[in-house]
Enzyme design. Structure first.
Site, PDB file in Angstrom:
ATOM      1  N   SER A 174      30.118 -19.179  73.652  1.00 51.41           N
ATOM      2  CA  SER A 174      29.466 -17.909  73.330  1.00 51.41           C
ATOM      3  C   SER A 174      29.058 -17.210  74.633  1.00 51.41           C
ATOM      4  O   SER A 174      29.924 -16.918  75.461  1.00 51.41           O
ATOM      5  CB  SER A 174      28.275 -18.158  72.399  1.00 51.41           C
ATOM      6  OG  SER A 174      27.816 -16.967  71.816  1.00 51.41           O
TER       7      SER A 174
ATOM      8  N   GLU B 170      35.162 -16.902  62.829  1.00 49.84           N
ATOM      9  CA  GLU B 170      34.076 -16.378  63.665  1.00 49.84           C
ATOM     10  C   GLU B 170      33.328 -15.293  62.876  1.00 49.84           C
ATOM     11  O   GLU B 170      33.913 -14.339  62.378  1.00 49.84           O
ATOM     12  CB  GLU B 170      34.630 -15.779  64.955  1.00 49.84           C
ATOM     13  CG  GLU B 170      35.307 -16.768  65.885  1.00 49.84           C
ATOM     14  CD  GLU B 170      34.324 -17.512  66.781  1.00 49.84           C
ATOM     15  OE1 GLU B 170      33.116 -17.173  66.769  1.00 49.84           O
ATOM     16  OE2 GLU B 170      34.778 -18.422  67.497  1.00 49.84           O
TER      17      GLU B 170
ATOM     18  N   HIS C 162      31.558 -19.598  64.299  1.00 53.39           N
ATOM     19  CA  HIS C 162      31.071 -19.516  65.683  1.00 53.39           C
ATOM     20  C   HIS C 162      30.293 -20.766  66.102  1.00 53.39           C
ATOM     21  O   HIS C 162      30.480 -21.271  67.208  1.00 53.39           O
ATOM     22  CB  HIS C 162      30.196 -18.273  65.839  1.00 53.39           C
ATOM     23  CG  HIS C 162      29.877 -17.936  67.260  1.00 53.39           C
ATOM     24  ND1 HIS C 162      30.841 -17.566  68.180  1.00 53.39           N
ATOM     25  CD2 HIS C 162      28.693 -17.929  67.935  1.00 53.39           C
ATOM     26  CE1 HIS C 162      30.268 -17.329  69.352  1.00 53.39           C
ATOM     27  NE2 HIS C 162      28.966 -17.554  69.225  1.00 53.39           N
TER      28      HIS C 162
END
Length: 288
Positions: free
Chosen positions: A169, A233, A269
């Protein structure tokens, strides 16, 4: 009343008693992962980091242990450490995993925004973080590649040419910044679901500058690069940006940048880094 009925009645009465009427069970000891250690380290810039270590039982290979640095260590170190320990049962080089985190029991600390970014966010998706302290990624990069690497070298025999970095991230965004600004600092860089759109214009400018130097032959050595993301995601840009980024990087193999990528089926994610653990360890430890 039969014995069986008596026992059943006693069990029912015990369950019906208020909690305050029952003896409180003794506290159990916490679990400590084998072959791990942790210490806090104060950087020259004043920040304190919690460093997590996972190390092999075997003696270091010729030239020293490969080292994988894992950002967001509070959240991700345990997955990497236990998987690394299991790989000791397989042939191949043994490695050290260094988790880099913060002195907290929380999975994430707000300081990561400052450490992993070059400026405040310009993305509406991250608007709630716009006022968070940011822009410290060069300072953190220098700590990671300087003071911390020196400290790990004091504790273990490490191979300076086999150092790798994993970031997820915002940590993935930071990993790309390291590639652009210190392309030879790591043997391998793994960027998982990199948040390229945090400050897109700044990140794309760094990319163009790096590509220009690479094509001009002024980058004599660059990390090999692995980019991963999930097909679920939640912020779809993290998948799209990862795929687009890899397409832009692929032609640069002719100039010395080796790039691989993978999209993990069924992963969102927050599950991408866990899915990426074995892939990352293989990519980081394999030589050359």
């Amino acid at each position: 009343m039969t014995g069986a009925k008596t026992l059943a009645m006693m069990a029912t009465l015990a369950l019906a008693m208020p909690a305050s009427g029952r003896e409180k069970p003794a506290a159990l000891p916490g679990y400590t992962m084998p072959q791990t250690a942790t210490f806090d380290m104060k950087a020259a810039h004043g920040g304190v980091y919690r460093i997590f270590l996972s190390f092999p039982k075997a003696a270091p290979p010729e030239g020293g242990y490969p080292v994988l640095y894992v950002l967001d260590g509070n959240a991700l170190f345990a997955s990497f450490a236990e998987t690394r320990r299991m790989t000791e049962w397989s042939p191949g080089d043994k490695a050290i995993v260094v988790g880099v985190g913060y002195p907290t029991d929380e999975a994430y600390d707000v300081r990561r925004i400052d450490d992993f970014t070059g400026a405040p966010t310009t993305s509406g998706a991250y608007a709630k973080f716009a006022k968070s302290k940011s822009g410290g990624w060069d300072r953190f990069r220098d700590f990671l590649t300087g003071e911390l690497r020196t400290e790990i070298g004091k504790r273990y025999k490490i191979n300076p040419d086999r150092q790798s970095l994993f970031g997820h991230s915002l940590g993935g965004l930071f990993a790309l910044h390291v590639l652009y600004t210190r392309p030879d600092a790591f043997h391998a860089i793994i960027a998982a679901s990199p948040s390229i759109f945090w400050h897109e214009a700044l990140t794309l400018k760094e990319e163009r500058d790096f590509v220009g130097r690479l094509r001009a032959g002024s980058v004599p050595k660059a990390s090999r690069l692995l980019v991963v993301a999930g097909d679920r995601e939640e912020a779809i840009l993290e998948r799209w940006d990862a795929e687009d980024f890899v397409r832009r990087m692929a032609p640069l193999s002719a100039f010395g940048l080796r790039t691989q990528s993978e999209i993990f089926a069924g992963e969102g994610h927050m599950t991408v880094p866990v899915r990426a653990v074995p892939t990352t360890l293989r990519f980081a430890i394999n030589w050359p």
